[in-house]
Write a protein that holds these residues in place. Structure first.
Motif, short mmCIF file in Angstrom:
data_model
loop_
_atom_site.label_atom_id
_atom_site.label_comp_id
_atom_site.label_asym_id
_atom_site.label_seq_id
_atom_site.Cartn_x
_atom_site.Cartn_y
_atom_site.Cartn_z
N GLU A 188 0.95 -1.28 0.08
CA GLU A 188 -0.04 -0.01 0.04
C GLU A 188 0.86 1.18 -0.01
OE1 GLU A 188 -3.93 1.02 -0.34
OE2 GLU A 188 -3.35 -0.96 -0.12
N CYS A 189 1.95 1.23 0.55
CA CYS A 189 2.92 2.40 0.71
C CYS A 189 3.21 2.65 -0.83
CB CYS A 189 4.37 2.20 1.37
SG CYS A 189 3.95 2.02 3.28
N GLN A 190 3.50 1.50 -1.82
CA GLN A 190 4.13 1.62 -2.98
C GLN A 190 3.00 1.74 -4.13
OE1 GLN A 190 6.31 -2.00 -3.02
NE2 GLN A 190 7.44 -1.73 -0.90
N LEU A 191 1.79 1.70 -3.58
CA LEU A 191 0.87 1.98 -4.36
C LEU A 191 0.85 3.15 -5.58
CD1 LEU A 191 -2.20 0.40 -5.04
CD2 LEU A 191 -3.24 2.14 -3.83
N ASP A 192 1.26 4.07 -5.39
CA ASP A 192 1.30 5.08 -6.24
C ASP A 192 2.13 4.99 -7.48
OD1 ASP A 192 3.64 5.37 -4.68
OD2 ASP A 192 3.42 7.56 -4.15
N MET A 193 2.97 3.84 -7.34
CA MET A 193 3.69 3.41 -8.33
C MET A 193 3.11 2.62 -9.69
SD MET A 193 7.43 2.03 -6.64
CE MET A 193 8.08 1.90 -8.21
N HIS A 194 1.67 2.25 -8.99
CA HIS A 194 0.86 1.49 -10.21
C HIS A 194 -0.17 2.42 -10.38
CE1 HIS A 194 2.88 -2.28 -9.38
NE2 HIS A 194 2.90 -1.83 -8.16
N ALA A 195 -0.05 3.45 -11.21
CA ALA A 195 -1.02 4.29 -11.75
C ALA A 195 -2.43 3.53 -12.14
CB ALA A 195 -0.64 5.37 -12.88
N ASP A 349 1.89 7.68 6.77
CA ASP A 349 0.40 7.81 6.52
C ASP A 349 -0.13 6.87 5.70
OD1 ASP A 349 1.54 8.67 4.18
OD2 ASP A 349 0.30 10.56 4.16
N CYS A 350 0.58 5.68 5.67
CA CYS A 350 0.11 4.69 4.73
C CYS A 350 -1.23 4.12 5.48
CB CYS A 350 1.06 3.30 4.80
SG CYS A 350 0.47 1.84 4.19
N PRO A 351 -2.22 3.81 4.62
CA PRO A 351 -3.33 3.27 5.69
C PRO A 351 -3.52 1.83 6.15
CG PRO A 351 -4.06 3.27 3.26
CD PRO A 351 -2.52 3.94 3.57
N VAL A 352 -2.48 1.01 5.63
CA VAL A 352 -2.33 -0.12 6.04
C VAL A 352 -1.19 -0.28 7.12
CG1 VAL A 352 -1.59 -2.60 5.66
CG2 VAL A 352 -3.13 -1.38 3.91
N GLY A 354 0.88 2.56 8.32
CA GLY A 354 1.26 3.64 9.16
C GLY A 354 0.27 3.95 10.12
N ASN A 355 0.32 5.02 10.96
CA ASN A 355 -0.44 5.40 11.98
C ASN A 355 -0.85 6.91 11.80
OD1 ASN A 355 1.95 6.92 12.48
ND2 ASN A 355 2.55 5.43 13.96
N LEU A 356 -0.84 7.42 10.69
CA LEU A 356 -1.48 8.82 10.56
C LEU A 356 -2.35 8.98 9.56
CD1 LEU A 356 2.13 10.92 10.71
CD2 LEU A 356 0.39 10.63 12.70
N PRO A 357 -3.22 9.62 9.65
CA PRO A 357 -4.07 9.81 8.49
C PRO A 357 -3.61 10.72 7.31
CG PRO A 357 -4.88 11.32 10.29
CD PRO A 357 -3.74 10.43 10.76
N LYS A 358 -3.97 10.49 6.17
CA LYS A 358 -3.56 11.02 4.81
C LYS A 358 -4.31 12.44 4.69
CE LYS A 358 -2.31 8.88 1.51
NZ LYS A 358 -0.95 8.91 1.44
N GLU A 435 -8.96 0.15 6.49
CA GLU A 435 -9.71 1.61 6.48
C GLU A 435 -8.55 2.54 5.83
OE1 GLU A 435 -11.19 2.24 10.36
OE2 GLU A 435 -12.75 1.14 10.13
N PHE A 436 -9.05 3.29 5.07
CA PHE A 436 -8.34 4.31 4.69
C PHE A 436 -8.87 5.99 5.37
CE2 PHE A 436 -8.70 1.07 1.51
CZ PHE A 436 -7.68 1.31 1.10
N LYS A 437 -8.03 6.41 6.11
CA LYS A 437 -8.24 7.55 6.85
C LYS A 437 -7.82 8.85 6.32
CE LYS A 437 -8.68 5.02 11.16
NZ LYS A 437 -8.20 4.95 12.57
N TYR A 438 -8.48 9.87 6.05
CA TYR A 438 -8.05 11.04 5.59
C TYR A 438 -8.47 12.30 6.52
CZ TYR A 438 -7.36 8.71 1.12
OH TYR A 438 -7.01 8.10 -0.02
N THR A 439 -7.52 13.28 6.43
CA THR A 439 -7.83 14.40 7.26
C THR A 439 -8.38 15.43 6.22
OG1 THR A 439 -6.63 14.09 9.17
CG2 THR A 439 -7.36 16.27 8.71
N ILE A 440 -9.60 15.97 6.17
CA ILE A 440 -10.18 16.67 4.89
C ILE A 440 -9.90 18.33 5.07
CG2 ILE A 440 -12.22 17.53 3.63
CD1 ILE A 440 -11.29 14.65 3.26
#
Length: 443
Positions: A188-195, A349-352, A354-358, A435-440
């Motif tokens: 999940e940390c590396q997901l942005d490498m798969h557009a 901030d990785c949702p899997v 990590g421990n911080l919301p994105k 769960e995917f956590k975001y700070t809006i």
């Protein structure tokens, strides 16, 4: 030379490696390491192009206890690269045929076949293995097993840590990587490498299809929702793919478009990239090499938790510019032969893992519908059916239908009317056990 009555002539070269320490031997290496290799219990996910190569390599490397899981059956189009299969095997389960073939060729190797989806197995099943090796053609399946293995980690139980070795190919390109859950960066940390793949505008699908792929996407995105919305689409179900194929073929005929086939339908819906046998062989070799090193400690694996040459006493992986240990190998074979190994950093901030919301900046006048649609295209999300909630209320449920009807009124509302600036939103998707956590942040 005999061990337990079995001739080890086949393994004499492997024994030569495992009975003498090398220049890079891990401190844990020692006598009895051959037994460690034989007792390692390995799970291979996927028995296709990569999976066939991986199973063969593991068996010939001395691994004795292997399980393989795959729900697909053999198609005639597989025979040009999935070399464990023959014409007479068409229509049979890939996992069973591959396991039987390898066990006949490598006596003493036991392979258990599971013909099902990986989601059908629980944590207890995955907990029995020493490591997991993936040879998948699906990003969604990789994310699911990654999230499960990370979630299984119990810091009071060393046996709960299951290394994940992932291989993937795309034409003449490929990659292998090693994930040590909670210690290195995860998939999940590396997901942005798969557009995410480029989306075709709905207006093109609905009114003026020009390619066979447009007809298939129309059946997939539009017609299924119109005629079978009460049925959850399963892209691994032959009946579902057949329905999409026939529906797309009928539309193609209406517009005079040629080329819609069952295999193309399956490829478009599952986003399958045509595979090349040589690339599969190279990436599978890399994956099995990593499995061998992890099982025997005979050499450093890709997932060293401390970069080579760095003082372990002063190394802090959480520092902004701290080097990451090499955990990712890229291979490019369409222009000569090129490999590059590098360290992909763990994201706080990785949702899997990590421990911080994105943090997510959203225009205040954007509707909830627009925000939900954006999650499909965001490289770090790629969610198809997201549901959103805040600490105080549910914003939207994508399923089941009864809950969707209760919350779809929010889709037309603006974000500033639904939540406060700086509020945290939790996003879930039925395809992923996390769960995917975001700070809006509203603008």
């Amino acid at each position: 030379m005999a061990v337990n009555g079995d001739s080890r002539a086949r393994w004499r070269y492997m024994d030569h490696i495992l009975t003498r320490p090398g220049a890079y031997t891990d401190p844990e290496w020692g006598e009895g390491i051959i037994g460690t290799l034989e007792n390692a219990k390995v799970l291979v996910i996927g028995a296709g192009g990569l999976g066939c190569e991986i199973l063969k390599n593991l068996a010939l490397s001395g691994f004795k206890s292997i399980d393989v899981i795959d729900m697909d059956t053999i198609d005639v189009s597989n025979l040009n690269r999935q070399f464990l299969f023959r014409q007479s095997d068409v229509g049979k389960p890939k996992a069973s045929v591959a396991a039987d073939f390898v066990m006949k060729r490598v006596p003493g190797c036991k392979i258990n076949a599971h013909v099902c989806k990986i989601q059908d197995k629980d944590e207890e099943f995955y907990m029995q293995f020493s490591m997991v090796i993936c040879g998948l053609d699906s990003i969604e399946a990789r994310r699911w097993i990654n999230a499960l293995l990370v979630g299984m980690v119990d810091y009071d139980n060393d046996d709960s840590l299951k290394p994940l070795i992932d291989g993937g190919t795309e034409g003449f390109k490929g990659q292998s990587r090693v994930v040590i859950p909670r210690m290195t960066s995860c998939i999940e940390c590396q997901l942005d490498m798969h557009a995410p793949r480029a989306a075709v505008p709905l207006c093109t699908l609905a009114t003026i299809p020009r390619q066979p792929q447009h007809c298939i996407e129309w059946a997939h995105i539009i017609k299924w929702e119109e005629e079978r919305k009460d049925i959850q689409l399963d892209t691994d179900d032959p009946e579902h793919i057949t329905w999409l194929y026939r529906t797309a073929l009928k539309r193609a005929q209406e517009f005079g478009i040629q080329g819609v086939t069952y295999s193309m339908t399956q490829g478009v819906v599952k986003n399958i990239i045509p595979a090349i046998a040589s690339t599969n062989a190279i990436i599978a070799a890399s994956c099995c090499n990593e499995a061998f090193k992890i099982a025997t400690s005979s050499a450093p694996a890709l997932a060293n938790t401390i970069p080579e040459g760095v003082d372990p006493e002063t190394y802090d992986p959480d520092e902004e510019f701290a080097p990451a240990p090499n955990n990712y190998m890229l291979y490019t074979g369409d222009n000569s032969i090129y490999t590059f190994t590098f360290g992909h950093k763990k994201k706080p901030d990785c949702p899997v893992c990590g421990n911080l919301p994105k943090d997510l900046t959203v225009p205040g006048d954007q509707t909830l519908q627009e925000l939900i649609e954006s999650f499909a295209e965001r490289p770090e999300a790629q969610l198809k059916k997201p549901s959103l909630s805040t600490g105080g209320k549910t914003l939207f449920f994508s399923s089941p239908e009864s809950l969707r009807q209760q919350t779809e009124g929010n889709l037309r509302k603006k974000m500033r009317d639904l939540m406060e600036d700086g509020e945290e939103v939790v996003v879930t998707d039925p395809a992923f056990p996390t769960e995917f956590k975001y700070t809006i942040h509203l603008t």
